[in-house]
Design a protein around this motif. Sequence first.
Motif, short mmCIF file in Angstrom:
data_model
loop_
_atom_site.label_atom_id
_atom_site.label_comp_id
_atom_site.label_asym_id
_atom_site.label_seq_id
_atom_site.Cartn_x
_atom_site.Cartn_y
_atom_site.Cartn_z
N GLY A 171 0.81 -1.21 0.00
CA GLY A 171 0.00 0.00 0.00
C GLY A 171 0.84 1.25 0.00
O GLY A 171 2.03 1.23 0.32
N PHE B 151 0.59 5.21 1.53
CA PHE B 151 -0.05 6.14 2.44
C PHE B 151 0.66 7.48 2.30
O PHE B 151 1.74 7.57 1.73
N PHE C 244 -4.58 6.63 4.00
CA PHE C 244 -4.50 5.64 2.93
C PHE C 244 -4.62 6.32 1.57
O PHE C 244 -5.43 7.23 1.39
N ALA D 25 -3.73 0.66 -2.60
CA ALA D 25 -3.13 -0.63 -2.27
C ALA D 25 -3.32 -1.59 -3.43
O ALA D 25 -4.23 -1.42 -4.26
N LYS E 139 -8.33 5.25 -2.34
CA LYS E 139 -9.18 6.20 -1.65
C LYS E 139 -9.98 6.92 -2.72
O LYS E 139 -9.45 7.23 -3.80
N ASN F 170 -7.32 -3.10 4.17
CA ASN F 170 -6.30 -2.44 3.37
C ASN F 170 -6.18 -0.96 3.71
O ASN F 170 -5.17 -0.34 3.39
N TRP F 171 -7.21 -0.41 4.35
CA TRP F 171 -7.28 1.04 4.51
C TRP F 171 -6.65 1.56 5.80
O TRP F 171 -6.48 2.75 5.95
#
Length: 125
Positions: free
Chosen positions: A35, A37, A47, A50, A61, A106-107
């Motif tokens: 991922g 960020f 986030f 990913a 996002k 994933n977030w």
Amino acid sequence: QVQLVESGGGLVQAGGSLRLSCAASGRTFNIYTMGWFRQAPGKEREFVAAISWSGGSQYYKDSMKGRFTISRDNAKNTVYLQMNSLKPEDTAVYYCATKTSPDRSNWLVLSYDYWGQGTQVTVSS
């Protein structure tokens, strides 16, 4: 352990593009998801995107959809983040991270086990 090294950050004008890279080494067979960020000054880490390491499923996002694209090259153990139509509000330190469990979201920052040192992206207006 997994080591992550980001590169590709820099200064760009609004509307421009950058491609970030994140090279993974070490126990890469443990990687389930990678991922991206970002963290702007005074804000929480958030986030961005990913990608699953095996199947290539992508997650974004909502505010990044259509502008950012995440991809991977398994042979090089590298994940990329192509960022287009950059805005000043995209200015932040961008981090890549790996998630070794399929059961975590994933977030969430806490879902990820290993982190890179970050690369600065600055978008001027």
